[in-house]
Design an enzyme around this catalytic site. Structure first.
Site, PDB file in Angstrom:
ATOM      1  N   LYS A   1      -0.100   2.941   1.106  1.00 28.27           N
ATOM      2  CA  LYS A   1      -1.402   2.284   1.203  1.00 28.27           C
ATOM      3  C   LYS A   1      -2.012   2.499   2.591  1.00 28.27           C
ATOM      4  O   LYS A   1      -1.322   2.923   3.525  1.00 28.27           O
ATOM      5  CB  LYS A   1      -1.262   0.787   0.881  1.00 28.27           C
ATOM      6  CG  LYS A   1      -0.690   0.521  -0.515  1.00 28.27           C
ATOM      7  CD  LYS A   1      -1.631   0.947  -1.617  1.00 28.27           C
ATOM      8  CE  LYS A   1      -1.083   1.132  -3.002  1.00 28.27           C
ATOM      9  NZ  LYS A   1      -0.316   0.184  -3.700  1.00 28.27           N
TER      10      LYS A   1
HETATM   11  C1  LIG Z   1       0.278  -0.332  -5.122  1.00 26.17           C
HETATM   12  C2  LIG Z   1      -0.417  -1.187  -6.128  1.00 26.17           C
HETATM   13  C3  LIG Z   1       0.097  -2.431  -6.522  1.00 26.17           C
HETATM   14  C4  LIG Z   1       1.484  -2.889  -6.150  1.00 26.17           C
HETATM   15  O1  LIG Z   1       1.664  -3.029  -4.790  1.00 26.17           O
HETATM   16  P1  LIG Z   1       3.138  -3.317  -4.214  1.00 26.17           P
HETATM   17  O2  LIG Z   1       2.846  -3.799  -2.812  1.00 26.17           O
HETATM   18  O3  LIG Z   1       3.876  -2.017  -4.248  1.00 26.17           O
HETATM   19  O4  LIG Z   1       3.762  -4.350  -5.042  1.00 26.17           O
HETATM   20  C5  LIG Z   1      -0.663  -3.231  -7.338  1.00 26.17           C
HETATM   21  N1  LIG Z   1      -1.870  -2.829  -7.792  1.00 26.17           N
HETATM   22  C6  LIG Z   1      -2.396  -1.632  -7.467  1.00 26.17           C
HETATM   23  C7  LIG Z   1      -3.732  -1.260  -7.993  1.00 26.17           C
HETATM   24  C8  LIG Z   1      -1.662  -0.765  -6.652  1.00 26.17           C
HETATM   25  O5  LIG Z   1      -2.152   0.451  -6.366  1.00 26.17           O
END
Ligand SMILES: *Cc1c(COP(=O)(O)O)cnc(C)c1O
Length: 379
Positions: A182
């Site tokens: 991210k």
């Molecule tokens: C990455 C992601 C998640 C999950 O995030 P984590 O921190 O890995 O639990 C949830 N929703 C979307 C749209 C994502 O891209």
């Protein structure tokens, strides 16, 4: 050209000393650094309350529980998201109702959402796809009319602005992700923002076993051996080691967003004359900002090669790509659960999309190489 991975995190040099200091302090789990990270994050996006947790998945789970979603309830959610947005609905016993997306923004289509509201509908979950803000005015109005809760999956939307406000600064419960890929990462981690005191209290309690008050400090100098479990909580806390990764990146947040904007413009410029590539839409709202978490192109039917072939050819050329996302109504578990759901825009978009390498340390030469390959392969 060396291999260009799909993602490379940007970790400032100062992070290494900061992590060493945490380890030397002997306080490896939730401690003062988590509090500092929450405060810095909240100041940047102007949220009243920011509560750090172990992931966005944990944040979503706690958000659904905080809003008392449960068995017998239906929740409208885009199929076009990561599976955890929807898995966590199943964890709390909710029936997910898959909704289509808008073909331009690739975020939830409020008209399709409205068609899917029944007496059992309790909430709408939206995703700010790739960093593009969803159509929040229309969605919030729809929710008020039907007495629904709105929960925002902002896993892609740190620094996304909608009509002058950062996502996470409004009144809806909003969940962020700091997963490794991210645009702000703590390796694993997440944040919940809300201006609802009840939601904030609930999340603070439940992220730490349901133990009342300051229990994280029970081994500190001021700590007390006594603790009281007032609800069956979860182990969803963030650690100080994770928090300092976030703190150090937040110091460079403006550079990060500026570079992402610069890269998006460069990609758009170099691909603009390719009639077989559809570029990401402009944000269709005033005074708003795309966070550019993902740079997603679409390959049209006139392309010399298909999207799947393009992925393979780019890989051979040393370029890593990805597809966000395989729609959830096409996944085995949800196909069995929901039966034959048809979402025409989602399916069409899924078959044509491709996420390109897109991160702060990507160089001009790498962008040029990626675009030259795409242009050569598709036309
Ligand atoms: C990455 C992601 C998640 C999950 O995030 P984590 O921190 O890995 O639990 C949830 N929703 C979307 C749209 C994502 O891209």
């Amino acid at each position: 050209m060396d291999y260009i991975p799909f993602h490379v995190p940007h970790i400032p040099e100062s992070t290494y000393d900061a992590i060493r200091d945490v380890i030397k302090s002997g306080w490896l789990t939730t401690g003062p650094k988590v509090g500092i990270f929450e405060t810095s994050f909240g100041q940047i996006i102007n949220s009243k309350n920011s509560v750090a947790v172990s992931s966005c998945t944990a944040a979503l789970h706690l958000a659904y529980l905080a809003h008392k979603l449960g068995p017998g309830d239906e929740v409208i959610v885009p199929s076009f998201t990561f599976c955890s947005t929807i898995n966590t609905l199943v964890h709390v016993g909710v029936t997910p109702i898959f909704c289509d997306i808008d073909e331009k923004t690739l975020c939830l289509d409020p008209h399709d959402a409205e068609r899917k509201i029944t007496k059992k509908t309790k909430a709408i979950v939206i995703v700010h796809y790739g960093g593009m803000p969803a159509d929040m005015d229309t969605i919030n109005k729809l929710a008020v009319r039907h007495n629904l809760v709105v929960i925002e999956d902002a896993a892609h939307a740190f620094m996304t602005k909608y009509k002058g406000q950062y996502i996470g600064s409004g009144s809806n419960t909003t969940c962020f992700s700091f997963y490794a890929t991210k645009n702000l990462t703590t390796s694993e981690g997440g944040m919940i923002t809300s201006d609802n005191a009840e939601v904030v209290d609930f999340v603070q309690l439940m992220r730490m076993h349901g133990i009342s008050k300051q229990a994280w400090n029970r081994y500190g100098k001021e700590g007390d051996w006594h603790y009281d479990v007032i609800a069956p909580g979860y182990k969803y806390n963030m650690t100080d080691i994770e928090a300092v990764l976030g703190i150090e990146q937040l110091k460079g947040v403006q550079t990060s967003i500026d570079k992402r904007k610069y890269l998006a413009d460069k990609f758009k410029h170099l691909l603009r004359n390719n009639p077989n590539i559809l570029l990401p839409a402009e944000v269709p709202y005033q005074n708003s900002q795309h966070a550019w978490h993902l740079f997603v192109i679409r390959v049209n039917d006139q392309s010399k090669i298909s999207r799947d072939q393009l992925i393979n050819e780019l890989k051979i050329a040393g370029i890593g790509t990805s597809v966000h996302f395989i729609p959830n109504h096409m996944q085995s578990y949800y196909k069995n659960m929901a039966g034959n759901v048809s979402l025409s825009v989602t399916e069409k978009v899924y078959n044509s999309i491709l996420s390109l390498p897109f991160y702060q340390d990507l160089t001009d030469e790498q962008v040029e190489y990626i675009c030259a390959n795409i242009n050569h392969l598709t036309q």
